[in-house]
Design a protein around this motif. Sequence first.
Motif, PDB file in Angstrom:
ATOM      1  N   ASN A  81       2.147  28.409  34.580  1.00  0.00           N
ATOM      2  CA  ASN A  81       0.824  28.287  35.175  1.00  0.00           C
ATOM      3  C   ASN A  81       0.327  26.854  35.267  1.00  0.00           C
ATOM      4  OD1 ASN A  81       0.088  30.942  35.901  1.00  0.00           O
ATOM      5  ND2 ASN A  81       0.014  31.428  33.732  1.00  0.00           N
ATOM      6  N   THR A  82       0.828  25.961  34.449  1.00  0.00           N
ATOM      7  CA  THR A  82       0.314  24.590  34.531  1.00  0.00           C
ATOM      8  C   THR A  82       1.296  23.659  35.221  1.00  0.00           C
ATOM      9  OG1 THR A  82       1.106  24.311  32.291  1.00  0.00           O
ATOM     10  CG2 THR A  82      -1.237  24.627  32.551  1.00  0.00           C
TER      11      THR A  82
ATOM     12  N   PRO B 177       4.514  24.333  37.300  1.00  0.00           N
ATOM     13  CA  PRO B 177       5.434  25.363  37.801  1.00  0.00           C
ATOM     14  C   PRO B 177       6.901  24.946  37.777  1.00  0.00           C
ATOM     15  CG  PRO B 177       3.573  25.085  39.282  1.00  0.00           C
ATOM     16  CD  PRO B 177       3.453  24.024  38.252  1.00  0.00           C
TER      17      PRO B 177
ATOM     18  N   HIS C 231      -6.110  26.490  32.897  1.00  0.00           N
ATOM     19  CA  HIS C 231      -5.518  27.817  32.846  1.00  0.00           C
ATOM     20  C   HIS C 231      -6.032  28.686  33.975  1.00  0.00           C
ATOM     21  CE1 HIS C 231      -4.087  31.530  31.004  1.00  0.00           C
ATOM     22  NE2 HIS C 231      -3.268  30.744  30.343  1.00  0.00           N
ATOM     23  N   HIS C 232      -5.513  28.473  35.175  1.00  0.00           N
ATOM     24  CA  HIS C 232      -5.831  29.439  36.227  1.00  0.00           C
ATOM     25  C   HIS C 232      -4.598  30.317  36.394  1.00  0.00           C
ATOM     26  CE1 HIS C 232      -4.980  25.356  37.804  1.00  0.00           C
ATOM     27  NE2 HIS C 232      -3.932  25.978  38.275  1.00  0.00           N
ATOM     28  N   GLU C 233      -4.744  31.553  36.061  1.00  0.00           N
ATOM     29  CA  GLU C 233      -3.569  32.405  35.938  1.00  0.00           C
ATOM     30  C   GLU C 233      -3.023  32.819  37.298  1.00  0.00           C
ATOM     31  OE1 GLU C 233      -3.272  35.521  33.312  1.00  0.00           O
ATOM     32  OE2 GLU C 233      -3.471  34.205  31.579  1.00  0.00           O
ATOM     33  N   ARG C 234      -1.971  32.145  37.720  1.00  0.00           N
ATOM     34  CA  ARG C 234      -1.287  32.623  38.908  1.00  0.00           C
ATOM     35  C   ARG C 234      -0.338  33.759  38.528  1.00  0.00           C
ATOM     36  NH1 ARG C 234       1.465  27.903  42.028  1.00  0.00           N
ATOM     37  NH2 ARG C 234       0.943  26.792  40.120  1.00  0.00           N
ATOM     38  N   PHE C 235       0.257  33.570  37.379  1.00  0.00           N
ATOM     39  CA  PHE C 235       1.174  34.605  36.906  1.00  0.00           C
ATOM     40  C   PHE C 235       0.621  35.168  35.615  1.00  0.00           C
ATOM     41  CE2 PHE C 235       3.629  31.589  39.344  1.00  0.00           C
ATOM     42  CZ  PHE C 235       4.261  32.419  40.234  1.00  0.00           C
ATOM     43  N   SER C 236       0.459  36.448  35.575  1.00  0.00           N
ATOM     44  CA  SER C 236      -0.148  37.053  34.391  1.00  0.00           C
ATOM     45  C   SER C 236       0.846  37.090  33.254  1.00  0.00           C
ATOM     46  CB  SER C 236      -0.630  38.467  34.708  1.00  0.00           C
ATOM     47  OG  SER C 236       0.502  39.293  34.834  1.00  0.00           O
TER      48      SER C 236
END
Lengths: 632, 563
Positions: free
Chosen positions: A417-418, A420, A501-506
């Motif tokens: 997430n930070t 890639p 922390h913007h969650e692209r992948f959970s």
Amino acid sequence: METQFKILGILILMAPLVSAILSAMLGRPLLRSRTHWMVIIGVGLSFVCSLLMFGLLNPDVSSPVITIYDWIATGATQNLQTQFSVNFHIDSLTTVMLVTVTLVSLLVIIYSRDYMRHEHQPDRGYERFFAFLSLFVFSMCTLVLAGNFLLLYLGWEAVGLCSYLLIGFYYPKPEAAAAAKKAFLVNRVGDLGFGLGILLIYLRCGHLDYDYVFGPGLIQLKGYETAVALLLFCGAVGKSAQLPLHVWLPDAMEGPTPVSALIHAATMVTAGVYMVARCGAIFARSEPAMMVVATTGAVTAIFAATIALAQYDLKRILAYSTISQLGYMFLGLGVFAADAAVFHLFTHAFFKALLFLGAGSVMHAMGGIIDLRQLGGLRKFLPWTFVTFVIGSAALAGLPPFAGFYSKDLILVQAINTAPVLGWMAVATAVVTAFYTFRILFLAFCGPTRVPMEVRPHESGIWMLIPMFVLSLGALGAGFLFQHRFSEYLHLVQERFASLHHERFSHEFVAVMSTVLTALGIGMAFIFYIQRPNWADRTRVLAGPIYTLLQRKYYVDELYDLLFVRPLRYLGRICFGVDCYVVDGMIWLVTGIPRLIGWTLRTLQKGALQGYGLTMALGLGILLLFVWFTQP
Amino acid sequence: MEHWILTIVIFLPLVGAISILLREDRNQSDIAWAALGWSLLTLVAAIWTVFLFLGTDAASHGGFALEQTVSWIGKTDSTSSLLGRLKISYHVGVDGISLALLLLTSLLSPIAIAASFSGIRARLREYYALLLILQTAMSGVFCSLDLLLFYVFFEFTLIPLYFIIGIWGGPLRQKAAMKFFVYTLSGSVLTFTGIVYLVYYLHSRQPAGSVITFDLPQLYQLAHECGIPASLQWWLFVAFAAGFAVKVPLFPLHTWLPLAHTEAPTAGSVILAGILLKLGTYGFLRLSIPLLSEAARQLAPTMAVLAIMGILYGALTAWVQTDVKKLVAYSSVSHLGFCILGMFSLKMAGLSGSVLYMVNHGLSTGALFLMVGMIYERYHTRQIDAIGGLARPMPWLAFFLIFFTLSSIGLPGLNGFVGEFLVLFGTALSPTTYDGFPVGQLGFSYAAVAAIGIILGAVYMLWMCQRVLFGPLKEPPRTPDLSATRSKDLNRREIAILVPIAMACLWIGLVPRSLQNSIEPSIRTNIMQASMGNSAGEDNSCPDLSDSDCDSISIDLNSGADQ
């Protein structure tokens, strides 16, 4: 409270130190083959005290600093710390490290009781081994307990010394002696940066106490965070065997296997991770430094994992795997997941120590054979070792619900997430890890029995098995049990965690994906080494140069030899040549002047009449000319 | 107040030497034991000196203590003639710096004597007498507070050592002794010229009829009052440096050292490396920096560059040596570079680090030379290629060799680290005004480059250890004369020699404060304040404090006005 911590801290340090000194002095004449008891008691006491400290510490209140005595004075008067003391800084990170270190040490020492049994003979060094191990526990605890950078440096160098002494334990073997020296020197290169980093901190802050540097000192460090962080990181790179200073760790496997398990897998090599986590306040203030840490970690992880694919020496594969796993930890640190990194440090200590002890058990059974090509089908002979090795491998590969899964997963989520690119590199590494881990398992324990004729494999005794069982429990449950409590407990510096922390992948997605990929890696290993053994050979031929590149470890050793060792040695020769001829020659030239004058004067008066006559005539001539010209 | 104790410490060995020379009927071992006895007696006196010193003011506030002054040259009653105005006296005294070095001398001398028991077989009376005379000369240098006395002792160290190398040395001993003698003498003649000119100049600036003094504390005062012009300081500094730099030895004046070391007998090497080299650094510290402070400041970068070149060059050269003793000898060149570097940082940390480094180098390199001697006595070779794997038959030797190697490469917790660390600290701190001393000329980059020397130090020492101690056992072929001693571990005498040094290494490593506590006030008063005058220290202090000073002054003025 503070006195309690003081007493506990002193006990944690003194118990192993005293037992080291006593076993060194009494080991040979008195205790003989019972030296291990001294050390088991000492380190056991240390472990109990660590647990007590863990229990007493309230992680929510600010950590106490405990001063023992004043060590070195700098003679400064204003604005600067005038003296450096021996003091402890006790917080949650300290106690977690202490418990891990002393627990694994205790188990490894118990294991060594049987493993080192063949060293009982008078001159083989049974007591030396235990004295060094105990000294190591003392040094490592000093490193962890230290409340200022100078004491940290002391512990840092002292663990390096113990590592040097223990790698060279079988010193009559030239490889062991060379490996020991290499480990010390490569670490010294890193320590140069580390030392300069400490110097720079002192220059800016005027203090070396953690309390000051991570508090008010941070403002004074403004503008220098990147430089300080990178210099400190040099030390971590050396100690934790990251690129480009990883070369010493595989060679360090020349030491006895318990040493590899304890020092070169579970504890000492994680000191770099600990240090970066400890200095998180400085690192977190510098974007470039964090980037360097994360990149170094990710690149090292995949670099070492690929080398592990093409090796046959059981312990060296595990060593490359350690380098790779340490890479994960640094990746975690670099992407602001310090708690995940320390969690991985914690779980890794269990399963990697377990795997090394398993390897030791195999060596013990096989009379020192460690080449995978000579092993096979050991499951029948070593059932318990096999079971524990499976647990360790599953944890290393990261299968749920084993310990490695939880900690690695936390790092992967944060990394993807930070950063890639680095995150996907780490995911790829996970596949490779699963493959080489189970390659060992399948080659050594499964398949047809491949054992040299003269060897009769036998399961290890209870002294060796019990530590392995305990570690298996850790490798099984440590991840599941502590996955949520760990980061709450630690309170590490993660100021910008939330914003990044913007969650692209959970979390769930990453967990499922990594499990599937790990299973894929294991499946490939199964096909290559169980179902279609000839595929492995065919691939090796197909891959050709790439395989050789991996097998030769990317030629890094050769490169360093060419780049540093030889040129410096030549430079040394040149210097010596210059010394003998140029510098000394100049000196003789200077002394030649009086000699020359003496020689000229001597020729004028060596007693020959013609010479005197000639001089007299010349003198008279000059005098006459002088008179002639000066006449008015 | 007159104290006799220093005179006793200085001249007790000389008395011993005379008594040994006079008694011709003694057998060999008696002579050796008598020499050891005298030297141990001196050690007791030196330790007594420490206690006396700690009882004085100087221990905490700086300045000299335990002084004794006896007029030597020059009549005190008449001031008309030149001779009458000359004031040269036997003036001895110590401060923290010289006491540390005096203690080192008194510790290493009996050790050097005890180390000669097995190696020296011929002309024992002369040998031990010379060693004791050497001890007198060295202690004298560290205690002298009169320039001429200092110079006399300084030069006198040459003579005994010349004979020790020239008579009891190795195959090239004559050449080595000659080179050593000529090298150091030609340097120190220039130093003498400098001393005389300095004294003459300071005298010429005084009102007519005043005394010509060689007294060091008075010269500090005069130098500060008169203010020697910078150009003259520069010349005097170079003249002083000529003698001291050869002694240190500072690159590129070091080439006498490897030869002298390899040819000298073990005790000679121990004394040479342990103490005699410190005469050079002590000279810089005692004379050049306080008396010629301006030149010292201006030339600090030059000296530091030479020191760093020595550090790196010495280390690289040491690495390619095939002779263990030469390796240790070149390591001295490297180590003394650190000493000079710290000194010319002109900061408290660097200066006190430099003094500690002198003591540390004396201990660890002295011990390493002892161990090389022990190996040589067993195998009659010092070639690294000829021996190997000695750790198996000789665990004690291995233990001590590794211990002193670690001390030499600066492992924290042992003595070497403290000095090294403080030197680098001082160097990096040099351009700051932190500790009340004026700004120095060095900086972080100097420290960073010098720190590379620390890596190289580990390289050559560990390389040596690996070759000599580890690997399969390798010994030179058996010959009749050395079959008895080969592969025998250290005996009790040898262990007894090494243990005190090892204890001292540990002590300094763990509790360096105990030494620093008396060194630092001495540096403050005798080095820094002597060079700046007594008030200059406050001028350069931190700006934070000056505000509050101003406040208090203005309050005083107001209160004065009110009245």
